[in-house]
Design an enzyme around this catalytic site. Structure first.
Site, PDB file in Angstrom:
ATOM      1  N   ARG A  46      10.862   3.319 -16.768  1.00  0.00           N
ATOM      2  CA  ARG A  46      12.214   3.372 -16.205  1.00  0.00           C
ATOM      3  C   ARG A  46      12.213   4.245 -14.941  1.00  0.00           C
ATOM      4  NH1 ARG A  46      15.529   6.849 -18.598  1.00  0.00           N
ATOM      5  NH2 ARG A  46      15.067   6.102 -20.703  1.00  0.00           N
ATOM      6  N   TYR A  98      31.877  -8.786   0.705  1.00  0.00           N
ATOM      7  CA  TYR A  98      31.377  -9.593  -0.409  1.00  0.00           C
ATOM      8  C   TYR A  98      32.290  -9.369  -1.639  1.00  0.00           C
ATOM      9  CZ  TYR A  98      28.609 -10.694  -4.518  1.00  0.00           C
ATOM     10  OH  TYR A  98      28.206 -11.157  -5.733  1.00  0.00           O
ATOM     11  N   ASP A 170      25.510  -2.571   4.333  1.00  0.00           N
ATOM     12  CA  ASP A 170      24.979  -3.680   3.539  1.00  0.00           C
ATOM     13  C   ASP A 170      24.350  -4.657   4.540  1.00  0.00           C
ATOM     14  OD1 ASP A 170      24.549  -6.012   2.112  1.00  0.00           O
ATOM     15  OD2 ASP A 170      26.300  -5.759   0.831  1.00  0.00           O
ATOM     16  N   LYS A 195      18.389 -12.143  -1.766  1.00  0.00           N
ATOM     17  CA  LYS A 195      18.651 -13.073  -0.672  1.00  0.00           C
ATOM     18  C   LYS A 195      17.429 -13.183   0.243  1.00  0.00           C
ATOM     19  CE  LYS A 195      22.482 -13.437  -2.788  1.00  0.00           C
ATOM     20  NZ  LYS A 195      23.267 -12.317  -3.101  1.00  0.00           N
TER      21      LYS A 195
HETATM   22  C1  LIG Z   1      26.483  -9.174   1.158  1.00  0.00           C
HETATM   23  C2  LIG Z   1      26.107  -9.038  -0.292  1.00  0.00           C
HETATM   24  N1  LIG Z   1      25.893  -7.812  -0.807  1.00  0.00           N
HETATM   25  C3  LIG Z   1      25.562  -7.643  -2.097  1.00  0.00           C
HETATM   26  C4  LIG Z   1      25.437  -8.709  -2.967  1.00  0.00           C
HETATM   27  C5  LIG Z   1      25.120  -8.467  -4.425  1.00  0.00           C
HETATM   28  O1  LIG Z   1      23.790  -8.689  -4.707  1.00  0.00           O
HETATM   29  P1  LIG Z   1      23.228  -9.238  -6.123  1.00  0.00           P
HETATM   30  O2  LIG Z   1      23.782 -10.599  -6.318  1.00  0.00           O
HETATM   31  O3  LIG Z   1      21.747  -9.197  -5.924  1.00  0.00           O
HETATM   32  O4  LIG Z   1      23.687  -8.281  -7.162  1.00  0.00           O
HETATM   33  C6  LIG Z   1      25.630 -10.005  -2.471  1.00  0.00           C
HETATM   34  C7  LIG Z   1      25.497 -11.160  -3.372  1.00  0.00           C
HETATM   35  O5  LIG Z   1      25.834 -12.277  -3.041  1.00  0.00           O
HETATM   36  C8  LIG Z   1      25.985 -10.171  -1.096  1.00  0.00           C
HETATM   37  O6  LIG Z   1      26.214 -11.395  -0.572  1.00  0.00           O
END
Ligand SMILES: Cc1ncc(COP(=O)(O)O)c(C=O)c1O
Length: 378
Positions: A46, A98, A170, A195
């Site tokens: 962990r 998001y 982000d 992604k």
């Molecule tokens: C811009 C953005 N940030 C964060 C996330 C969250 O990531 P995860 O789906 O890997 O938890 C996403 C998911 O679509 C996203 O598009």
């Protein structure tokens, strides 16, 4: 080391016992100790795992950070970062965010006494007006999801730094191949590595990269204490995906530019959101801040109804109707009912997210095929 070389070599060395060029998948939960607390750097999985360490060093290298910490998903990484805050603290963030981030902020952290203000971050004045004495964090997303607005990272960092407000970007939509927020002074970068970093729609993974010791110590504490850690197989897949990040993203961007131009000229399209178009309100900023314009775009139809959007998406044959983005295959989605379904209609409409908005994640297929598919779907 330049960027493409980094995607192969950053933080990597052949494994010591065998010389394996790729780090093995260390599928273990614990590690032998010579005496209590005497070990080879790992005590319990962990807390750490050598496959994860190899990936963390790679992501830190790509973002130009001292360190990175990996998590079991992008939202788990976000959750760990937000736990630096205390009741009464205030966060300024974008109103085009998001949907999962919006849900985490409003449904999990607001009830714990953390306050959020959602503003149009493309206007630094609005961000400045939203700052209070309690503001501890600016949460920036750029380009934004799903309207592809571009936020000026440097301008917001200049507002935040004198007030000791941390800035987190982000960077999921751009990937470090196109944008490295730490170069503009941001304190930390977050990725849904699910992604572009992993890039093959086969893993859920999150990461934060930073050179800020306090942030990294907090994240290490969170991985150990709250435990949203990724498994070694997922770390391996993400690292493997990163090796081709540059070639995948470059090709997707070239396809996206052609698709954006096609859509902009189509009689049934009302508007196209793509930072590479001259018509994009932050086109000049995108040129300065990003190395290229990305492979995400969204557009609205002249018939601005959910039905028209749904009909269009079900007509496509190569584009797969699915959530997520950043994989080698082209995906199409309807933010109002899918990724942003958790945002109340009046809130999303105020931010400009219309009923007919369709979002596309452009893959690495042939642009001619993708355009022909969209054309027949109209
Ligand atoms: C811009 C953005 N940030 C964060 C996330 C969250 O990531 P995860 O789906 O890997 O938890 C996403 C998911 O679509 C996203 O598009």
């Amino acid at each position: 080391m330049k960027f493409n070389t980094k995607t192969i070599h950053a933080g990597q060395k052949p494994e010591e016992t065998s010389g394996a060029v790729m780090p093995p998948i260390f599928q273990t939960s614990t590690y032998a100790q010579q005496a209590p607390n005497q070990h080879k750097g790992y005590d319990y999985a962990r807390v750490g795992n050598p496959t994860r360490t190899a990936l963390e060093r790679m992501i830190a290298g790509l973002e130009g950070a001292d360190e990175a910490a990996c998590f079991s998903s992008g939202v788990a990484a976000m959750d760990a970062l937000m736990k630096m805050l205390r009741p009464g603290d205030h966060v300024v963030t974008t109103n085009d965010l998001y949907g999962g981030s919006y849900r985490l902020f409003t449904k999990v952290f607001e009830p714990y006494g953390i306050n959020f203000t959602f503003v149009d971050m493309t206007d630094p004045k609005k961000v400045e007006e939203a700052i209070t004495a309690e503001t501890k964090l600016m949460w920036i997303e750029t380009p934004t999801n799903p309207l592809l607005r571009v936020v000026d990272i440097k301008a917001l960092v200049e507002l935040a730094k004198p007030k000791n407000i941390l800035t987190v970007v982000d960077n999921t939509f751009a990937s470090p191949y196109l944008q490295r927020p730490l170069e503009f002074g941001a304190d930390a970068v977050l990725h849904s590595a699910t992604k572009y970093l992993a890039g093959h729609s086969d893993v859920i993974h999150g990461a934060v990269a930073s050179s800020n010791k306090e942030i990294m110590e907090n994240l290490r504490f969170q991985t150990k204490t709250s435990g949203a850690v990724p498994g070694p197989m997922d770390c391996y897949l993400t690292l493997r995906g990163i090796k081709t990040l540059s070639v995948r993203v470059q090709r997707s961007v070239e396809n996206a530019k052609q698709i954006a131009t096609f859509l902009e000229g189509h009689e049934k399209v009302a508007s196209v959101n793509y930072p590479g178009l001259k018509s994009h309100p932050q086109h000049e900023l995108a040129k300065k801040q990003m190395d290229d314009f990305g492979a995400m775009l969204s557009f609205t139809l002249k018939d601005d109804s959910i039905e028209a959007a749904v009909q269009f998406m079900s007509n496509t044959k190569i584009f797969t109707l699915a959530e997520s983005l950043g994989g080698v295959e082209s995906l199409i989605s309807h933010p109002a009912s899918m990724t942003h379904g958790s945002i109340p209609k009046e809130v999303r409409e105020k931010a400009g997210l219309r009923d007919s908005l369709i979002r596309i994640s452009v893959g690495i297929e042939d642009a001619e095929d993708l355009i022909a598919d969209l054309d027949q779907a109209f």
